[in-house]
Design a protein around this motif. Structure first.
Motif, PDB file in Angstrom:
ATOM      1  N   VAL B 112      42.673  38.077  50.028  1.00  0.00           N
ATOM      2  CA  VAL B 112      41.609  37.584  49.581  1.00  0.00           C
ATOM      3  C   VAL B 112      40.537  38.535  49.642  1.00  0.00           C
ATOM      4  CG1 VAL B 112      39.993  35.628  49.552  1.00  0.00           C
ATOM      5  CG2 VAL B 112      42.442  35.106  49.902  1.00  0.00           C
ATOM      6  N   ARG B 113      39.880  38.966  48.601  1.00  0.00           N
ATOM      7  CA  ARG B 113      38.582  39.924  48.690  1.00  0.00           C
ATOM      8  C   ARG B 113      37.456  39.359  48.219  1.00  0.00           C
ATOM      9  NH1 ARG B 113      41.787  45.549  47.659  1.00  0.00           N
ATOM     10  NH2 ARG B 113      43.846  44.929  48.236  1.00  0.00           N
ATOM     11  N   MET B 114      36.459  39.742  48.737  1.00  0.00           N
ATOM     12  CA  MET B 114      35.261  39.435  48.375  1.00  0.00           C
ATOM     13  C   MET B 114      34.609  40.414  47.286  1.00  0.00           C
ATOM     14  SD  MET B 114      31.803  38.483  51.063  1.00  0.00           S
ATOM     15  CE  MET B 114      30.630  39.740  50.369  1.00  0.00           C
ATOM     16  N   VAL B 115      34.220  40.071  46.209  1.00  0.00           N
ATOM     17  CA  VAL B 115      33.551  41.287  45.317  1.00  0.00           C
ATOM     18  C   VAL B 115      32.079  40.749  44.923  1.00  0.00           C
ATOM     19  CG1 VAL B 115      35.685  41.699  44.349  1.00  0.00           C
ATOM     20  CG2 VAL B 115      34.583  39.778  43.306  1.00  0.00           C
ATOM     21  N   TYR B 116      31.444  41.677  44.505  1.00  0.00           N
ATOM     22  CA  TYR B 116      29.914  41.419  44.197  1.00  0.00           C
ATOM     23  C   TYR B 116      29.774  40.903  42.741  1.00  0.00           C
ATOM     24  CZ  TYR B 116      25.521  43.016  42.174  1.00  0.00           C
ATOM     25  OH  TYR B 116      24.494  43.170  41.386  1.00  0.00           O
ATOM     26  N   SER B 117      30.746  41.656  42.016  1.00  0.00           N
ATOM     27  CA  SER B 117      30.797  41.510  40.407  1.00  0.00           C
ATOM     28  C   SER B 117      32.160  41.113  40.010  1.00  0.00           C
ATOM     29  CB  SER B 117      30.279  42.773  39.944  1.00  0.00           C
ATOM     30  OG  SER B 117      30.309  42.728  38.378  1.00  0.00           O
ATOM     31  N   PRO B 118      32.386  40.305  39.001  1.00  0.00           N
ATOM     32  CA  PRO B 118      33.674  40.425  38.239  1.00  0.00           C
ATOM     33  C   PRO B 118      34.142  41.664  37.823  1.00  0.00           C
ATOM     34  CG  PRO B 118      31.910  39.014  36.945  1.00  0.00           C
ATOM     35  CD  PRO B 118      31.214  39.628  38.239  1.00  0.00           C
ATOM     36  N   LEU B 119      33.382  42.629  37.513  1.00  0.00           N
ATOM     37  CA  LEU B 119      33.896  43.835  37.141  1.00  0.00           C
ATOM     38  C   LEU B 119      34.562  44.690  38.220  1.00  0.00           C
ATOM     39  CD1 LEU B 119      30.846  45.029  34.874  1.00  0.00           C
ATOM     40  CD2 LEU B 119      33.095  44.344  34.448  1.00  0.00           C
ATOM     41  N   ASP B 120      34.111  44.252  39.471  1.00  0.00           N
ATOM     42  CA  ASP B 120      34.817  44.903  40.745  1.00  0.00           C
ATOM     43  C   ASP B 120      36.305  44.366  40.636  1.00  0.00           C
ATOM     44  OD1 ASP B 120      32.243  45.905  41.333  1.00  0.00           O
ATOM     45  OD2 ASP B 120      31.971  44.464  42.935  1.00  0.00           O
ATOM     46  N   ALA B 121      36.507  43.006  40.165  1.00  0.00           N
ATOM     47  CA  ALA B 121      37.965  42.777  40.379  1.00  0.00           C
ATOM     48  C   ALA B 121      38.562  43.325  38.854  1.00  0.00           C
ATOM     49  CB  ALA B 121      37.893  41.091  40.043  1.00  0.00           C
ATOM     50  N   VAL B 122      38.132  43.701  37.848  1.00  0.00           N
ATOM     51  CA  VAL B 122      38.729  44.436  36.862  1.00  0.00           C
ATOM     52  C   VAL B 122      39.031  45.680  37.438  1.00  0.00           C
ATOM     53  CG1 VAL B 122      38.513  45.313  34.763  1.00  0.00           C
ATOM     54  CG2 VAL B 122      37.555  43.205  35.073  1.00  0.00           C
ATOM     55  N   GLU B 123      38.137  46.382  37.965  1.00  0.00           N
ATOM     56  CA  GLU B 123      38.318  47.898  38.633  1.00  0.00           C
ATOM     57  C   GLU B 123      39.817  47.735  39.621  1.00  0.00           C
ATOM     58  OE1 GLU B 123      37.506  50.587  37.649  1.00  0.00           O
ATOM     59  OE2 GLU B 123      38.660  51.588  39.184  1.00  0.00           O
ATOM     60  N   LEU B 124      39.913  46.648  40.498  1.00  0.00           N
ATOM     61  CA  LEU B 124      40.949  46.527  41.361  1.00  0.00           C
ATOM     62  C   LEU B 124      42.076  46.477  40.416  1.00  0.00           C
ATOM     63  CD1 LEU B 124      39.696  43.778  44.375  1.00  0.00           C
ATOM     64  CD2 LEU B 124      40.793  46.383  44.535  1.00  0.00           C
ATOM     65  N   ALA B 125      42.173  45.763  39.405  1.00  0.00           N
ATOM     66  CA  ALA B 125      43.337  45.403  38.552  1.00  0.00           C
ATOM     67  C   ALA B 125      43.879  46.795  37.930  1.00  0.00           C
ATOM     68  CB  ALA B 125      43.213  44.484  37.491  1.00  0.00           C
ATOM     69  N   ARG B 126      42.675  47.513  37.626  1.00  0.00           N
ATOM     70  CA  ARG B 126      43.100  48.940  36.991  1.00  0.00           C
ATOM     71  C   ARG B 126      43.844  49.947  38.158  1.00  0.00           C
ATOM     72  NH1 ARG B 126      41.580  53.413  36.294  1.00  0.00           N
ATOM     73  NH2 ARG B 126      39.891  53.316  37.922  1.00  0.00           N
ATOM     74  N   ALA B 127      43.213  49.644  39.362  1.00  0.00           N
ATOM     75  CA  ALA B 127      43.714  50.538  40.411  1.00  0.00           C
ATOM     76  C   ALA B 127      44.935  50.288  41.076  1.00  0.00           C
ATOM     77  CB  ALA B 127      42.546  50.677  41.478  1.00  0.00           C
ATOM     78  N   ASN B 128      45.227  48.694  40.719  1.00  0.00           N
ATOM     79  CA  ASN B 128      46.526  48.172  41.535  1.00  0.00           C
ATOM     80  C   ASN B 128      47.686  47.779  40.383  1.00  0.00           C
ATOM     81  OD1 ASN B 128      46.103  48.412  44.630  1.00  0.00           O
ATOM     82  ND2 ASN B 128      44.128  47.772  43.615  1.00  0.00           N
ATOM     83  N   PRO B 129      48.126  48.611  39.547  1.00  0.00           N
ATOM     84  CA  PRO B 129      49.042  47.935  38.214  1.00  0.00           C
ATOM     85  C   PRO B 129      50.070  47.272  38.852  1.00  0.00           C
ATOM     86  CG  PRO B 129      49.182  50.449  38.544  1.00  0.00           C
ATOM     87  CD  PRO B 129      47.955  50.055  39.506  1.00  0.00           C
ATOM     88  N   ASP B 130      50.633  47.362  40.164  1.00  0.00           N
ATOM     89  CA  ASP B 130      51.859  46.565  40.548  1.00  0.00           C
ATOM     90  C   ASP B 130      51.379  45.187  41.223  1.00  0.00           C
ATOM     91  OD1 ASP B 130      50.506  48.191  42.489  1.00  0.00           O
ATOM     92  OD2 ASP B 130      52.130  48.115  43.777  1.00  0.00           O
TER      93      ASP B 130
END
Ligand code: SF4
Lengths: 92, 376
Positions: B112-130
């Protein structure tokens, strides 16, 4: 959670290419010395030097300077009309 | 900070409070809708600056507080899957579900991760394709453009491992629900300035006309709130009931068209259950069918999880302005921010947490509103 904070736009990066998504418009916003990258898709008219209201990474409005001064203008007029003695303390 | 500090001048706040005392003739109950306003009112003691004729009651405007219990349980069920990185705004992490909160799920191994913006979550998805990245998309109209924009961003970037658990709520149907209740004693409203920055003021006009209540769109700083109260009282004393805009430095009458267009593209209106209040028709947003691939409820098949609320917590009455937090038997004893029974004790914008933090306990007499006889 609806907390949104005003900051000054100090840089804008327009998306490359005519068919690029407007979501790719970003800017750098200065919040009293702390700068942050902010998505500018929803403030297409924002210019350098404008103050924008930022909520969870997105600018959601441009501050209107004239409107911002209205309340202080109102207080000035109230004083001039003598409605209120300056030493009057609140009732509660 | 500019556009903030000048609205915290205590001299100006006192002049506005004195002006309200000059104008008021009758007893009025005014509800501030937004939890951010509740927080300011309690923090700066604004209610104690007002004449005794005016009672401020706190409204349902804290998205953390009204997100239904079963949504928290669904979030925990998704977060507990090994392939998932579950992202949320920080204040959702400690909201109690049926048996645990997201923070304790994290302590038992969930990512579980705390993010400041939903765009941070999009970035996490891009960086963690698996991995599967899921964002807990909660909020009012203020947050909807950001959350809708994040989904659209994931679509543009063709990220198949990003999805959102949506529990969005809308303010005007909640105001209507409060006004329709036979117990309602609210005479006027301060509407939420950042919600209206997105939606504008037009939706509020039929409500003001039908229920004959003034609605003043108001900002969040002390000078804003007191000016909002003054505008509301002036209308009430003149038996007027229109929509006025105190927060015009940010709110345009028509709202923010670009933000509204993004909400409309990605989301549609749906019925929604509000924690503590119950089902309110057409009071929420969900993803449109065209974005079904990004819907975590479908992707992880958690739609069937339902839950029952604890009977001790009266947060539903608090959220409707029918009780004050310190009128709850559990307040400050069984229920504290460290061990919250209800969501209104968790978020700093929840009325119970604001009262607890700024010591509005029944015992702390000096911190009580001076007009105790006016409590609902
Ligand atoms: S004090 Fe705790 S138990 Fe009582 S209404 Fe508030 S959140 Fe619920």
């Amino acid at each position: 959670m609806c907390l949104a904070v005003p900051g000054k736009v100090i840089a804008i990066a327009e998306p490359d290419g005519a068919d690029a998504s407007p979501l790719l418009r970003t800017g750098t916003v200065d919040f009293g010395g702390v700068t942050k990258e902010v998505n500018m898709a929803y403030v297409p008219d924002a210019k350098m030097g404008d103050y924008v209201v930022v909520h969870v990474g997105f600018a959601i409005s441009v501050m209107d300077e004239n409107e911002a001064n209205q309340v202080f203008e109102y207080l000035r007029q109230m004083d001039e009309a003598g409605d209120l003695a300056p030493d009057r303390s609140p009732t509660a | 900070m500019r556009f903030v500090d000048e609205y915290r001048s205590s001299a100006d706040a006192q002049r506005l409070a004195a002006r309200i005392a000059d104008v008021v003739r009758s007893d009025w109950t005014i509800m501030e809708v937004c939890g951010g306003q509740t927080h300011s009112i309690v923090r700066f003691g604004l209610d104690q600056m007002l004449p005794e004729q005016i009672t401020l009651v706190h409204g349902p405007g804290c998205p953390v507080c009204v997100t239904p219990l079963e949504m928290i349980d669904r979030a925990i069920a998704i977060a507990s899957r090994p392939e998932v990185i579950f992202c949320s705004f920080g204040d959702m992490l400690r909201v109690p579900g049926s048996s645990q909160d997201l923070m304790s799920a994290k302590a038992s191994g969930a990512d579980v991760r705390m993010v400041y913006s939903p765009l941070d979550a999009v970035e996490l998805a891009r960086a963690n394709p698996d991995r599967e990245v899921v964002f807990f998309a909660v909020g009012f109209e203020t947050t909807a453009p950001a959350n809708a924009g994040a989904v659209e961003m994931a679509r543009v970037q063709n990220l198949r491992n990003f999805s959102v658990l949506v529990s969005h709520v809308l303010v005007p149907p909640a105001i209507t629900a409060i006004l329709s209740s036979p117990d309602c004693r609210v005479n006027g409203f301060l509407a939420a300035g950042h919600v209206c920055t997105i939606t504008g003021c037009l939706e509020y006009e039929p409500i003001a006309a039908q229920y004959r209540v003034p609605i003043v769109v108001t900002g969040f700083e002390p000078v804003d709130i007191l000016q909002g109260v003054l505008m509301c009282v002036e209308q009430l004393e003149r038996r007027r009931h229109t929509v006025e805009n105190q927060y015009a430095r940010s709110v345009r009458r028509e709202g923010n068209p670009a933000a509204m267009a993004m909400i409309g593209k990605v989301m549609e209106v749906t019925d929604r259950t509000w924690r503590g209040i119950g089902a309110i028709p057409m009071s929420g947003l969900r993803l449109r069918d065209a974005y079904a691939d990004f819907d975590a409820e479908r992707k992880f098949d958690v739609g069937s999880i339902t839950a029952q609320e604890s009977p001790d917590c009266i947060s539903g009455l608090v959220l409707q302005g029918l009780r004050r937090p310190n009128q709850c038997a559990a307040f400050g004893t069984m229920c504290t921010p460290e061990h919250p029974l209800g969501a209104t004790m968790v978020s700093s914008e929840g009325a119970c947490a604001a009262y607890y933090r700024y010591r509005r306990t029944p015992a702390a007499g000096a911190a009580q509103p001076t007009h105790a006889g006016h409590q609902p």
